[in-house]
Design a protein around this motif. Structure first.
Motif, PDB file in Angstrom:
ATOM      1  N   GLY A  38       0.814  -1.201   0.000  1.00  0.00           N
ATOM      2  CA  GLY A  38       0.000   0.000   0.000  1.00  0.00           C
ATOM      3  C   GLY A  38       0.847   1.251   0.000  1.00  0.00           C
ATOM      4  O   GLY A  38       2.025   1.226   0.356  1.00  0.00           O
ATOM      5  N   HIS A 165      -8.446 -12.324  -0.994  1.00  0.00           N
ATOM      6  CA  HIS A 165      -7.987 -10.943  -0.904  1.00  0.00           C
ATOM      7  C   HIS A 165      -6.509 -10.847  -0.548  1.00  0.00           C
ATOM      8  O   HIS A 165      -6.111 -10.013   0.259  1.00  0.00           O
ATOM      9  CB  HIS A 165      -8.828 -10.176   0.131  1.00  0.00           C
ATOM     10  N   GLU A 168      -5.052  -7.303  -1.475  1.00  0.00           N
ATOM     11  CA  GLU A 168      -5.726  -6.262  -0.693  1.00  0.00           C
ATOM     12  C   GLU A 168      -5.434  -6.358   0.796  1.00  0.00           C
ATOM     13  O   GLU A 168      -5.528  -5.368   1.524  1.00  0.00           O
ATOM     14  CB  GLU A 168      -7.248  -6.339  -0.916  1.00  0.00           C
ATOM     15  N   LEU A 171      -3.341  -3.822   2.991  1.00  0.00           N
ATOM     16  CA  LEU A 171      -3.865  -2.620   3.638  1.00  0.00           C
ATOM     17  C   LEU A 171      -4.211  -2.847   5.101  1.00  0.00           C
ATOM     18  O   LEU A 171      -4.400  -1.886   5.857  1.00  0.00           O
ATOM     19  CB  LEU A 171      -5.093  -2.105   2.880  1.00  0.00           C
ATOM     20  N   LEU A 339     -12.302  -4.890   2.139  1.00  0.00           N
ATOM     21  CA  LEU A 339     -10.966  -4.609   1.629  1.00  0.00           C
ATOM     22  C   LEU A 339     -10.957  -4.133   0.166  1.00  0.00           C
ATOM     23  O   LEU A 339     -10.273  -3.163  -0.156  1.00  0.00           O
ATOM     24  CB  LEU A 339     -10.073  -5.841   1.791  1.00  0.00           C
ATOM     25  N   PRO A 340     -11.702  -4.763  -0.747  1.00  0.00           N
ATOM     26  CA  PRO A 340     -11.657  -4.300  -2.140  1.00  0.00           C
ATOM     27  C   PRO A 340     -12.084  -2.848  -2.319  1.00  0.00           C
ATOM     28  O   PRO A 340     -11.557  -2.154  -3.200  1.00  0.00           O
ATOM     29  CB  PRO A 340     -12.621  -5.256  -2.857  1.00  0.00           C
ATOM     30  N   VAL A 343      -9.382   0.024  -2.453  1.00  0.00           N
ATOM     31  CA  VAL A 343      -8.415   0.107  -3.553  1.00  0.00           C
ATOM     32  C   VAL A 343      -9.109   0.621  -4.809  1.00  0.00           C
ATOM     33  O   VAL A 343     -10.150   0.109  -5.201  1.00  0.00           O
ATOM     34  CB  VAL A 343      -7.787  -1.264  -3.843  1.00  0.00           C
ATOM     35  N   ARG A 346      -4.162   0.277  -9.234  1.00  0.00           N
ATOM     36  CA  ARG A 346      -3.112  -0.697  -9.003  1.00  0.00           C
ATOM     37  C   ARG A 346      -1.981  -0.485  -9.998  1.00  0.00           C
ATOM     38  O   ARG A 346      -2.214  -0.148 -11.156  1.00  0.00           O
ATOM     39  CB  ARG A 346      -3.656  -2.117  -9.143  1.00  0.00           C
ATOM     40  N   SER A 378      -7.320   4.779  -1.242  1.00  0.00           N
ATOM     41  CA  SER A 378      -6.111   3.982  -1.113  1.00  0.00           C
ATOM     42  C   SER A 378      -5.667   3.432  -2.460  1.00  0.00           C
ATOM     43  O   SER A 378      -6.479   3.118  -3.306  1.00  0.00           O
ATOM     44  CB  SER A 378      -6.368   2.814  -0.158  1.00  0.00           C
ATOM     45  N   TYR A 380      -2.353   0.758  -4.153  1.00  0.00           N
ATOM     46  CA  TYR A 380      -1.208  -0.055  -3.778  1.00  0.00           C
ATOM     47  C   TYR A 380      -0.450  -0.495  -5.009  1.00  0.00           C
ATOM     48  O   TYR A 380      -0.950  -0.482  -6.130  1.00  0.00           O
ATOM     49  CB  TYR A 380      -1.579  -1.248  -2.889  1.00  0.00           C
ATOM     50  N   SER A 382       1.249  -3.513  -6.795  1.00  0.00           N
ATOM     51  CA  SER A 382       1.225  -4.959  -6.842  1.00  0.00           C
ATOM     52  C   SER A 382       2.517  -5.451  -7.496  1.00  0.00           C
ATOM     53  O   SER A 382       2.862  -5.000  -8.578  1.00  0.00           O
ATOM     54  CB  SER A 382       0.015  -5.448  -7.650  1.00  0.00           C
TER      55      SER A 382
END
Length: 384
Positions: A38, A165, A168, A171, A339-340, A343, A346, A378, A380, A382
């Motif tokens: 993240g 997840h 994700e 986070l 969680l999804p 985000v 990516r 947010s 992140y 990957s």
């Protein structure tokens, strides 16, 4: 290995993906192959030099990944090779004055060595350039293909999270870990308590979800972005207040039968919202401060109001890994946090050489929006 390297320039676009030496874990440490990392505003505070940190450095302090090597003394039954894990940004040493008292969120070596010098607890970094120059680590330096992490900050993911997840889950190590620490250890939030969250951005949204899961209410979100407030309502806020359009204190009083809130959590880190949080709680209430500001930022406190109304002010930097992270993982596995939804964008290392500059320019934009428009989303990186 590849890593996003910061060489001290306050312009994030100058950061590049570079080749550095692959690190090795020492005693009590594990090597994690990073799945996702993240991007946090605290990284940006250091890059922009609002907070001091040595360079060159690798940032990134919320990761998910796979355990690929152990140092001596690691509990391999808890952290087996191949295990999918999430890592907390606060890496408690486990033996200092604070850690021995269960106060891992104020671990003295973490702040003295890692946050000031970019080192781990033997007083050295694990990162070096290809020509042998040391590179500072912000937490475990997760914006890289591999990260060395003290085992105290590494937690195996429940199967549900590992399967559904895995990226994700990164986070959970900062955005949701920070939220968990605030409501559990600083605000001491309990079921049935009225709760105000000032700032419905990334951490604020985590607080809303966890407060809802733990039975607090009513939950009142305050922001200056209708978009952020719409998301807050979706995630569990019972009332939403746009501070640009409404009198915040009047609305809070109306929702709480004139008493104002039992607890207020401020997650912006500005003078105005710091002062507003204090005035948002009832007599005997508690104002909890989570938002990070520039080191020179100050706020004013109405002393008599504070004393006569028995109001408590408390700061919260993060959670306590050993006691709070297992509970957070359990809540996430049960679906207690979404969680999804945290985000929206990516990036992969394979997008280099433009990955670092695009990524951090995007975070600069988010930082501006959060400060001036109330919005934060947010993102992140990957790694594969």
């Amino acid at each position: 290995m590849r890593a996003v390297l910061w060489r001290g320039d306050p312009d994030p676009s100058k950061m590049k993906v570079e080749m550095i030496q692959k690190p090795s874990p020492k005693k009590g440490e594990v090597l994690v192959k990073v799945r996702a990392c993240g991007v946090c505003h605290t990284d940006l505070h250091c890059i922009k030099k609002d907070l001091p940190f040595p360079s060159p450095a690798v940032f990134g302090h919320e990761i998910s990944g796979t355990v690929v090597a152990h140092g001596d003394g690691v509990d391999i039954s808890r952290l087996p090779l191949g295990g999918k894990v999430a890592c907390t940004f606060i890496m408690p040493c486990g033996s200092c004055f604070h850690c021995e008292r269960g106060e891992e969120d104020t671990c003295a070596p973490f702040f003295a060595l890692n946050r000031l010098k970019g080192q781990l607890y033997d007083g050295s970094t694990r990162l070096y350039s290809t020509d042998g120059q040391p590179i500072a680590m912000y937490s475990f330096a997760g914006l890289a293909e591999y990260a060395v992490v003290p085992q105290t900050a590494v937690f195996e993911l429940p199967s549900t999270l590992a399967e559904k997840h895995f990226p994700e889950a990164s986070l959970l190590g900062c955005a949701f870990f920070t939220a968990m620490g605030a409501i559990r250890n600083a605000a001491e939030l309990r079921a049935g308590q009225s709760t105000v969250i000032i700032g419905a951005g990334g951490v604020g949204q985590g607080i809303i979800q966890l407060a809802k899961h733990l039975g607090a209410g009513p939950i009142i979100a305050v922001d200056i972005s209708d978009k952020a407030l719409d998301m807050a309502a979706t995630l569990g806020a019972d009332h939403c207040i746009n501070a640009r359009k409404e009198d915040v204190l009047e609305r809070i009083a109306a929702v709480t039968e004139g008493h104002k809130a039992d607890v207020c959590l401020e997650v912006i880190g500005s003078k105005a919202t710091f002062e507003q949080a204090l005035l948002s709680v009832r007599d005997g209430g508690r104002a909890c401060y989570v938002g990070i500001a520039a080191a020179t930022t100050k706020a004013e406190v109405p002393i008599t109001h504070l004393v006569r109304r028995r109001i408590s002010l408390v700061g919260s930097y993060g959670a306590r890994a050993s006691q709070d992270m297992p509970e957070l993982l359990s809540i996430a596995a049960q679906g207690g946090v979404d969680l999804p939804s945290a985000v929206t964008r990516r990036f992969t290392m394979d997008q280099e050489p433009r990955t670092a500059s695009v990524l951090f320019l995007f975070v600069v934009l988010l930082f501006f929006l959060n400060r001036h428009c109330g919005m934060f989303v947010s993102v992140y990186l990957s790694l594969y």
